[in-house]
Design an enzyme around this catalytic site. Structure first.
Site, short mmCIF file in Angstrom:
data_model
loop_
_atom_site.label_atom_id
_atom_site.label_comp_id
_atom_site.label_asym_id
_atom_site.label_seq_id
_atom_site.Cartn_x
_atom_site.Cartn_y
_atom_site.Cartn_z
N CYS A 1 12.29 -0.30 -23.01
CA CYS A 1 12.08 -0.45 -21.57
C CYS A 1 10.57 -0.38 -21.27
O CYS A 1 9.78 -0.07 -22.15
CB CYS A 1 12.82 0.65 -20.81
N LYS B 1 23.04 -0.08 -7.32
CA LYS B 1 22.94 -1.41 -7.93
C LYS B 1 24.25 -1.79 -8.60
O LYS B 1 25.05 -0.92 -8.96
CB LYS B 1 21.82 -1.44 -8.95
N LYS C 1 25.74 -4.71 -11.52
CA LYS C 1 25.38 -5.77 -12.46
C LYS C 1 26.60 -6.55 -12.88
O LYS C 1 27.63 -5.97 -13.20
CB LYS C 1 24.73 -5.16 -13.71
N CYS D 1 6.53 2.70 -15.00
CA CYS D 1 7.77 3.26 -14.49
C CYS D 1 7.58 4.72 -14.08
O CYS D 1 7.19 5.55 -14.89
CB CYS D 1 8.88 3.17 -15.52
N CYS E 1 17.53 1.68 -19.14
CA CYS E 1 17.12 0.31 -18.81
C CYS E 1 16.97 -0.54 -20.06
O CYS E 1 17.19 -1.74 -20.02
CB CYS E 1 15.81 0.29 -18.03
N ARG F 1 10.57 -9.24 -9.26
CA ARG F 1 11.56 -9.73 -10.21
C ARG F 1 12.24 -10.96 -9.62
O ARG F 1 12.67 -10.93 -8.46
CB ARG F 1 12.57 -8.61 -10.43
N CYS G 1 13.28 7.29 -20.75
CA CYS G 1 14.06 8.35 -20.09
C CYS G 1 15.51 7.99 -20.27
O CYS G 1 15.82 6.93 -20.79
CB CYS G 1 13.65 8.48 -18.61
N ARG H 1 22.82 -7.59 -8.73
CA ARG H 1 21.52 -7.99 -9.31
C ARG H 1 21.64 -9.34 -10.01
O ARG H 1 22.67 -9.99 -9.96
CB ARG H 1 21.08 -6.92 -10.30
S1 SF4 Z 1 14.74 3.78 -19.00
FE1 SF4 Z 1 13.72 5.27 -17.74
S2 SF4 Z 1 11.58 5.08 -18.34
FE2 SF4 Z 1 12.60 3.27 -19.05
S3 SF4 Z 1 12.27 1.79 -17.43
FE3 SF4 Z 1 14.26 2.75 -17.11
S4 SF4 Z 1 13.83 4.40 -15.70
FE4 SF4 Z 1 11.88 3.79 -16.57
#
Ligand code: SF4
Ligand SMILES: Cc1cc2nc3c(=O)[nH]c(=O)nc-3n(C[C@H](O)[C@H](O)[C@H](O)COP(=O)(O)OP(=O)(O)OC[C@H]3O[C@@H](n4cnc5c(N)ncnc54)[C@H](O)[C@@H]3O)c2cc1C
Lengths: 303, 552
Positions: free
Chosen positions: B428, B204, B206, B434, B477, B72, B473, B141
Site C-alpha cells: 500500500c 465504502k 467495493k 497515508c 489496502c 482517484r 497498518c 467505489r
Molecule cells: S493499509 Fe493502512 S497504511 Fe496502508 S494505505 Fe491503507 S490505511 Fe494507509
C-alpha cells in the site's frame, strides 16, 4: 576584507583616523566602512586619488572589484582611500512584534535576504546576509527609530493593512497589538508573495487570528503560482466594494513594503476602486485618496 | 440506537455532496479545505493529505502543513483509450507529483495536487471523458473486473457489467460538475437519489467481477462479488457473493478481515443481475452500522444479520430468488505477463510496473515509454488489480510496432527480468502520504524483496509464484490479509508476519510473529523456507504448507 589586505598590502593593525572613528584597518573595514557598495561620490573621489585611470561616470563597484580594476599604487595610497570611504549606513527594519502580545523584552524583525546579480554573479546584501549567517544567540548592536505617523488608530477604528513581502512586518505587530487590546475595530490584511507553498510569511499565525476573529479578512496573492501574475492590488480590486465600504466607515489604511512597484500600483488601483464603487471621476477619486492622506487614514511605510 | 457517527451528519447536511466546497476553494490562505468538506471531498474522488515528512520543518517556519490532494479516477474495469492516457499523462505532469500511480482497484491516483490546481485538473479530465466521481467516500467505489481480454471469450461481455454497475451505483447529484467544472446549478432542489438517499452508504463499498479460472482481481475481498459462470464458452450467469473486506484495526477485536460468502446464482439476464447487485447494496444501506465506522462495512452487516437473512432480504427486495450457486474453479491469481492472444486474434501485452508507479528514472523510463505507445494510438490501456498495465486490443499487424517501442525503452526486459516474488507483490502507499500509516510499505517493500530473493535462491524457491503483500497498518489496502506472506506495519520498521493464506485468495492468513524488524523477518523466512523445502508435499504451495504446518 582579507582580499583587500592582500590586494593593497596594507598592515591590518595600522591605526587610522577617519571622520567618525579611529581604529585599526581591520576593524574599520570589517565594521565601520561601506566597502561593498561605495557611493557614486566616493568612486569619483577614488578616481582622483589613484590618477592615471579613467573611471566612467556611473560606475558602482564594490571596493575589492574597484581595487582589482583600478589598482592603488601602494599601501600608502590605500590609506588615503580609507579616509574617503563613508560610514556603513544603518539598515532599518520594521518591528514585527508587539509589546502587548510578545512582551516588553522581545523585539522581532522580519528580514528578507537581499539577493541580486552583479554581472551575472549572485550577490547578497550586507546586512540581511549577515543576519542569515549568524547563529541563534548572537548579539547585535541596534538603535530604535521612532515612528511618528505609521501608528494604530484608536481601538474602535477599522484597519486595512496592505503588506506584501516583508511589508507584513509592521502589520504582524499591529494585529498582535490589536488582538492584545481586544480592539473592537476590525482588521483586514492583504498579503502577497511569490509562492503559496513556500513564501507565506506567518501563515499559521494569521490563520489563528482569522479563527479567533482578530483578523476579519485575510486576502492573499501569490504571483508565481499561475500563468498570469496576481498581486495584492488584484485582490483589492476583487474586494473593491467591501474595501470602499470600510473606508466610508472611517477605516484607516496602511501600506508597507517595497516602494517599487507595489505601492505605486496599489495607489493606482485604489483610484480605480474609488471610481468604480464610489461613482467618482478620476479627479474625484484622486481627491478622495488625497483626503485620506490629509486625515491620516492612508499611511505609507515603503522602502 | 447509539449515536450516529459525525460523518453521517455531514452527509445529510451536504445538500447533495455540495457542502461548502465552493467556499473552501476560495479560502486562498490555506491549502486545506474546511473540516466537514474533507469528508465530502472523498465522494468527489479526493483525499486531503499532507507530506508527513515535512510537518516539523514547516511548523518551525510558521507554515501550515503541506496539504495536497490525492485524486482517484473512476475507471470501471480499469480501461483507458490512448487519447485518455495522453490526457492523464499531461495532467499528471502539470498538476501532480508527476507519478501516475496504478492502484489495486484498477484505477489511477495522482498525488500532490494543490488545492488551487484541483479545478484545472478536473477540467482536463472532464474534457478527456474521465471523472473521479465516487471513487472515495461512502459509496460504491471503482468497479473491478478481470482485466485481460485474453483470459476468456466471454471477457468482453462480462467486462460491460463493470461500467453498467458503476453507472447504476453512481450518485445522482450533479455536484461534481458544478463544483469542479463550473456547470450551472439548475434550481434550488437537491437531486433525488433513490439508491443513496441523503445518507449514502454507511461506509465504502467495493464491487468486483471475476472471470475464472483467474482470480487476478482478488474477488473475495469485495463487499459484493460477481463470479462469471461459463459453460461451453458461454456466459450463463454469475454467482453472487457478499461480505468481503480485509480491513481491521489493531487492538479492536470486533474488527476482522473477511472473505466474501457466495450467496447464490443469477442467470445471464442483465436486468436481474443489476437488480441483485442493487438490492445487495440497499440491504447494506438500510442495515449497516452508522454509529461506529469501524464496524460499518457490509461484512459486519452480513455477520450481524446472518448470511441467510441477508440473502432473504435481497430476494425479497428483488422479487426473485437466487438460484443455488454454480461450481467454479480458480487456478491462479496473477497477471499473465508478456504477450497473450485472445480468441479474436488480438494481442495483449502485460507489463510489470513495480508498486504501480509509472514514472521516469529509477532504472527505466516507464512514463515516457507508455506515453510514446499511447501516441502511436494502436492499443488501449487496461490496469490490473495487481497494479500492472496491459496494452490491449492490439491488431496482429500492429504488434511489431508496439514491441519495438517496448524494446526501445527496455520494458520487455524489465518485465522478464523481475523475479516471481516481486511480480506478485503488492504494497500500500503508507508513508509519506497515508495519515494512518504506522510503518513504511511502498517505499520499503522493493528493498525488502531484494533481501528476500537470495534466501529464496538458497532454498531453490526463486521461481515460486508466492504472493507476498505489505501494508503500513491493518487497514488492508494492499490486501495483505489474504496473501501467502503478509506484513502488517505496527510501528516504524516493525511488522507483524502473517502466513497461511492460500495462493488463490480463498483463505485468509494468520498472524504468526509480532513486530519483527528486518533482520528478524529475514531470519524467520529463512527458517520457514528451509522447513517448507524439506517437508512439503508435491505441488504444495508455500501458503498451503504453512497453513498445515504452523497455523492449523
Ligand atoms: S493499509 Fe493502512 S497504511 Fe496502508 S494505505 Fe491503507 S490505511 Fe494507509
Ligand atoms: C523604513 C524602512 C523599513 C524597512 N523594513 C524592512 C523590513 O521590515 N524587512 C526587511 O527585510 N527590510 C526592510 N527594510 C530594508 C532594509 O533596511 C535593507 O535595505 C535591506 O535589508 C537590504 O539591506 P542589505 O544590507 O542586506 O543590502 P545592501 O548591501 O544594503 O544592498 C542593498 C541593495 O544595493 C544594491 N547593491 C549592493 N551592493 C551592490 C554592488 N556591489 N553592486 C551593485 N548593486 C549593489 C543592490 O540593489 C541591493 O539590493 C526597510 C527599510 C526602510 C527604509
Amino acid at each position: 576584507m582579507q582580499e583587500i589586505i592582500t590586494l593593497t598590502g596594507i598592515d591590518p593593525e595600522l591605526e587610522i583616523q577617519t571622520s567618525k572613528v579611529t581604529s585599526s584597518v581591520r576593524e574599520l573595514l570589517q565594521k565601520h566602512l561601506n566597502i561593498l557598495y561605495p557611493l557614486k561620490s566616493t568612486i569619483k573621489q577614488y578616481a582622483t586619488i589613484i590618477t592615471g585611470h579613467e573611471i566612467a561616470e556611473q560606475t558602482r563597484l564594490s571596493l575589492p572589484d574597484l581595487l582589482k580594476q583600478f589598482p592603488v599604487k601602494d599601501a600608502k595610497m590605500f590609506e588615503e582611500v580609507i579616509k574617503i570611504l563613508t560610514a556603513q549606513a544603518p539598515r532599518l527594519y520594521s518591528v514585527s512584534s508587539a509589546p502587548g502580545s510578545h512582551g516588553v523584552n522581545e523585539i522581532h524583525i522580519t528580514v528578507s535576504k537581499d539577493e541580486f546579480y552583479v554581472e551575472d554573479e549572485k550577490r547578497t546584501g550586507v546586512s540581511s546576509e549577515y543576519f542569515s549567517t549568524k547563529p541563534v544567540g548572537t548579539e547585535f548592536e541596534f538603535f530604535i527609530q521612532k515612528q511618528k505617523h505609521f501608528r494604530l488608530p484608536t481601538e474602535d477604528k477599522d484597519v486595512i493593512m496592505i503588506g506584501p513581502g516583508t511589508g507584513i512586518a509592521p502589520f504582524r505587530s499591529f494585529i498582535a497589538e490589536r488582538d492584545a487590546q481586544a480592539a473592537s475595530g476590525r482588521n483586514w490584511l492583504f498579503f502577497g508573495e511569490q509562492h503559496f507553498v513556500t513564501d507565506f510569511l506567518y501563515q499559521t499565525e494569521l490563520q489563528d487570528y482569522l479563527q479567533t476573529g482578530a483578523l476579519a479578512n485575510l486576502d492573499v496573492a501569490f504571483s508565481r503560482d499561475q500563468k498570469e501574475k496576481v498581486y495584492v492590488q488584484h485582490r483589492m480590486k476583487e474586494k473593491g466594494a467591501e474595501l470602499y465600504e470600510w473606508l466610508q466607515n472611517g477605516a484607516y489604511m496602511y501600506i508597507s513594503g517595497k516602494r517599487e512597484p507595489t505601492s505605486k500600483d496599489v495607489e493606482k488601483m485604489l483610484v480605480d476602486i474609488f471610481k468604480e464603487h464610489g461613482n467618482k471621476s478620476e479627479e474625484e477619486a484622486e481627491k478622495y485618496l488625497h483626503q485620506l492622506v490629509e486625515e491620516g487614514r492612508w499611511e505609507k511605510d515603503v522602502y | 440506537m447509539s449515536e450516529q457517527s459525525p460523518v453521517e451528519k455531514i452527509k445529510i447536511a451536504s445538500k447533495g455532496l455540495r457542502g461548502t466546497l465552493k467556499e473552501s476553494l476560495q479560502d486562498n490562505y490555506t491549502g486545506a479545505v474546511r473540516e466537514d468538506d474533507t469528508q465530502l471531498m472523498k465522494f468527489h474522488g479526493m483525499y486531503q493529505q499532507d507530506d508527513r515528512d515535512r510537518r516539523e520543518e514547516r511548523s518551525m517556519k510558521k507554515l501550515e502543513w503541506l496539504y495536497s490532494f490525492m485524486l482517484r479516477l473512476r475507471l470501471p474495469g480499469g480501461f483507458l483509450t490512448p487519447e485518455q492516457w495522453i490526457a492523464m499523462h499531461h495532467v499528471a505532469g502539470e498538476h501532480s507529483t508527476g507519478t501516475i500511480k496504478i492502484t489495486t482497484r484498477q484505477t489511477v491516483q495522482l498525488h500532490g495536487i494543490l488545492k488551487s490546481h484541483i479545478k484545472p485538473t478536473m477540467q482536463s479530465f472532464n474534457l478527456a471523458g474521465l471523472d473521479s466521481i465516487a471513487t472515495c467516500g461512502d459509496v460504491n467505489r471503482n468497479v473491478c473486473c478481470t482485466s485481460n481480454p485474453g483470459e476468456s471469450p466471454v471477457h468482453d461481455e462480462v467486462f460491460q457489467f463493470a461500467s453498467k454497475i458503476s453507472e447504476m451505483a453512481k450518485p445522482k447529484t450533479r455536484a461534481w460538475y458544478e463544483i469542479w467544472i463550473g456547470e450551472e446549478k439548475i434550481g434550488e432542489k437537491v437531486e433525488e437519489d433513490p439508491l443513496y438517499k441523503d445518507r449514502y452508504l454507511p461506509r465504502k463499498l467495493k464491487v468486483g467481477i471475476a472471470v475464472p479460472p483467474n482470480n487476478d482481481v482478488d474477488i473475495f475481498i469485495n463487499d459484493i462479488a460477481l463470479i462469471a459462470i461459463i459453460e461451453n464458452n458461454k456466459l450463463i450467469g454469475f454467482n453472487l457473493a457478499a461480505g468481503g473486506g480485509l480491513g481491521a484495526t489493531h487492538g479492536n477485536p470486533n474488527t476482522y478481515a473477511r472473505l466474501a460468502t457466495v450467496l447464490g446464482f443469477v442467470e445471464n439476464d442483465e436486468e436481474k443481475i443489476l437488480k441483485a447487485v442493487y438490492e445487495t447494496i440497499t440491504v447494506q444501506r438500510d442495515y449497516g452500522n452508522r454509529s461506529d465506522r469501524k464496524l460499518s462495512r457490509l461484512k459486519y452487516t452480513i455477520d450481524k444479520l446472518g448470511v441467510d437473512k441477508y440473502r432473504e432480504e435481497i430476494e425479497k427486495r428483488c422479487g426473485f430468488k437466487l438460484e443455488p450457486a454454480k461450481p467454479f474453479e480458480f487456478t491462479e491469481r496473477q497477471d499473465r505477463y508478456g504477450w497473450v492472444e485472445d480468441h479474436k486474434g488480438n494481442w495483449h501485452y502485460t507489463a510489470f510496473i513495480e508498486n504501480g508507479r509509472v514514472l521516469d528514472g529509477e532504472g527505466i523510463d516507464l512514463k515516457s515509454c507508455l506515453y510514446k505507445i499511447a501516441e502511436a494510438g494502436k492499443c488501449n490501456f487496461r490496469f490490473t488489480a495487481n497494479q500492472n498495465v496491459i496494452l490491449t486490443d492490439i491488431k496482429d499487424k500492429d504488434k511489431a510496432a508496439i514491441e519495438t517501442l517496448l524494446n526501445e525503452y527496455g520494458l520487455i526486459e524489465h518485465t522478464d527480468k523481475a523475479g516471481a516474488l516481486r511480480k506478485n507483490a503488492i504494497a500500500c502507499v503508507a508513508f509519506n502520504t497515508c495519515p494512518l500509516a504506522l510503518a513504511e510499505a511502498q517505499r520499503y517493500l522493493p528493498t525488502l524483496i531484494s533481501k528476500i530473493e537470495p534466501i529464496l535462491e538458497k532454498h531453490s524457491m526463486i521461481n515460486d509464484d508466492i504472493i507476498l503483500r505489505m501494508t503500513g497498518c491493518p487497514n488492508g489496502c494492499g490486501r495483505s490479509p489474504n496473501a501467502e506472506i503478509g506484513f502488517v506495519g505496527t510501528a516504524y520498521g516493525k511488522y507483524n508476519l502473517h502466513i497461511g493464506g492460500d495462493r488463490l485468495g480463498q483463505r485468509l492468513n494468520t498472524k504468526y510473529k509480532e513486530s519483527l524488524n528486518e533482520e528478524q523477518i529475514l531470519d524467520t523466512l529463512d527458517g520457514l523456507f528451509g522447513v517448507y523445502q524439506k517437508e512439503k508435499k508435491e505441488n504444495e504451495t508455500f501458503g498451503d504448507f504453512s497453513y498445515r504446518k504452523w497455523i492449523l
